[in-house]
Design an enzyme around this catalytic site. Structure first.
Site, PDB file in Angstrom:
ATOM      1  N   GLU A 133       0.593  -1.385  -0.214  1.00 20.83           N
ATOM      2  CA  GLU A 133      -0.021  -0.126   0.046  1.00 20.83           C
ATOM      3  C   GLU A 133       0.461   1.253   0.134  1.00 20.83           C
ATOM      4  OE1 GLU A 133      -4.352   1.685   2.139  1.00 20.83           O
ATOM      5  OE2 GLU A 133      -2.422   0.221   3.157  1.00 20.83           O
ATOM      6  N   HIS A 198      -6.493   4.742  -2.879  1.00 20.42           N
ATOM      7  CA  HIS A 198      -6.704   6.511  -2.006  1.00 20.42           C
ATOM      8  C   HIS A 198      -6.435   7.212  -3.871  1.00 20.42           C
ATOM      9  CE1 HIS A 198      -5.001   6.306   2.156  1.00 20.42           C
ATOM     10  NE2 HIS A 198      -4.982   5.080   1.582  1.00 20.42           N
ATOM     11  N   ASP A 275      -7.131  -3.377   8.208  1.00 23.51           N
ATOM     12  CA  ASP A 275      -5.918  -1.778   8.496  1.00 23.51           C
ATOM     13  C   ASP A 275      -5.609  -1.502   9.845  1.00 23.51           C
ATOM     14  OD1 ASP A 275      -4.420  -0.095   7.158  1.00 23.51           O
ATOM     15  OD2 ASP A 275      -6.524   1.512   7.008  1.00 23.51           O
TER      16      ASP A 275
END
Length: 383
Positions: A133, A198, A275
């Site tokens: 990520e 994102h 997360d």
């Protein structure tokens, strides 16, 4: 090992069944034999009576940055092993080590550390790959990722990082709005899972990325535009196309009403993730994520400006939260086991209880409290 008289999660439902485990794999799952005495040829095996117990597959975590004060991006291999022990205590048998946008040299060290942990880890959950990520994310929806370290799409840097990891990157998160994103997806989606993340991209861009090969969406609703009836964005694309979508079910990132809505709309696409960051498993206080200070109060992790910075939950807590807010338990199990396995093309090995698959499983009581966790037929945790 023979597990008798349990309520076993098989093919999406609980059935009374006996399970035989041999050489680290499920050998037989026999619902017809439940309650019967073991046959003569089995008398030398360990027989465990699981009356009034539930048996489900081991949880699979695709997106966790850290726990108990450690982080996959910044911690040493021996600290990663301690993390894996914590994960296993919470029912996770397989995990993708999830990295975070950070200075490039630190990122390179992280790949080497995760590689070493994979090669030498003997305790707790198995690290089965890396969820990368960052750093190829959009500044407009950066969330807790540090703007200073965000990068444009760069194949050379990706290749270097993946090589350092020993080709362990399984999932790559990126913003499809970035220049070069679509060609990158077309190239790498043939071997890796590409996740849209994102990003402020619109519906049309999301669809273009999906048609190019993206098959995953990072923490649905978070770090993206919301669903609008004239601008459906990524959420609309998830509804329309065959992609998987992560969800953080901690009661903070997504309202329970919205959780119930999406579980009605496209339940087969939803994957529970935590997360989590380094504060998971610890008390409120000050921590760090991606080189930035994170403040945890009442279990909510935020940057100084109030931006949510990961979570302090676990897959186990998310699983129980789902049940608490009215999601059917069968659906919660699938979203924590089989669906994440399918998302990373690992369903032939893990994610369900079936003959020939790796014997990763959890024994629970009927209130869904974890009693024992097994990985490859080996007892990891006994509460």
């Amino acid at each position: 090992m023979i597990l008798k008289n349990a309520s076993v999660f098989v093919d999406g439902k609980f059935l009374p069944a006996d399970i035989t485990v041999s050489d680290g794999r499920f050998e037989t799952i026999d619902s017809k034999a439940a309650g019967k005495a073991a046959s003569g040829k089995q008398t030398d095996d360990e027989i465990i009576d699981l009356s009034d117990k539930l048996v489900i597959p081991g949880f699979i975590e695709l997106h966790s940055h850290g726990c108990i004060g450690y982080d996959f991006t910044t911690s040493a291999p021996e600290e990663l092993e301690k993390m894996c022990e914590f994960y296993s205590e919470n029912g996770i048998t397989s995990i993708l080590a999830t990295t975070m946008t950070i200075g490039y040299d630190t990122y390179k060290r992280a790949m080497l550390n995760i590689k070493e942990a994979c090669e030498n880890n003997t305790k707790g959950s198995r690290i089965i790959g890396i969820n990368m990520e960052g750093p190829f994310l959009g500044a407009a929806k950066k969330g807790a990722h540090d703007t200073r370290y965000l990068l444009s799409i760069n194949e050379q840097k990706y290749e270097e990082l993946n090589d350092l990891s020993g080709d362990r990157v399984r999932l790559i998160d990126l913003d499809p709005d970035l220049p070069g994103a679509i060609p990158f997806i077309e190239k790498y989606s043939k071997k890796k899972v590409i996740s849209l993340a994102h990003t402020a991209c619109d519906y049309e861009t999301a669809v273009t990325a999906i048609k190019a090969g993206a098959s995953h969406v990072t923490h649905l609703f978070n770090a993206m535009n919301g669903l609008h009836h004239r601008a459906p964005g990524i959420i609309g694309a998830v509804s329309d196309y065959p992609v998987n979508a992560e969800i953080i079910c901690d009661g903070i990132h997504i309202h329970p009403s919205v959780m119930r809505l999406v579980f009605k709309a496209f339940p087969e696409k939803l994957i529970l993730i935590s997360d989590s960051m380094s504060a998971a498993g610890l008390e409120d206080g000050s921590y760090e994520l991606g080189g930035q200070k994170v403040f945890v109060k009442d279990g909510k992790a935020t940057l100084k400006d109030g931006t949510i910075a990961g979570s302090t939950t676990t897959i186990y807590k998310a699983f129980k939260k789902c049940i608490e807010i009215g999601i059917p338990v069968e659906q919660a199990v699938l979203s924590a086991t089989l669906y994440p396995a399918k998302a990373i093309h690992a369903e032939e090995e893990i994610g369900s209880i079936a003959a020939g698959k790796r014997a990763d499983f959890i024994i629970m009581d009927k209130a869904y409290n974890i009693e024992k966790v097994y990985s490859g037929g080996k007892l990891l945790v006994s509460h």
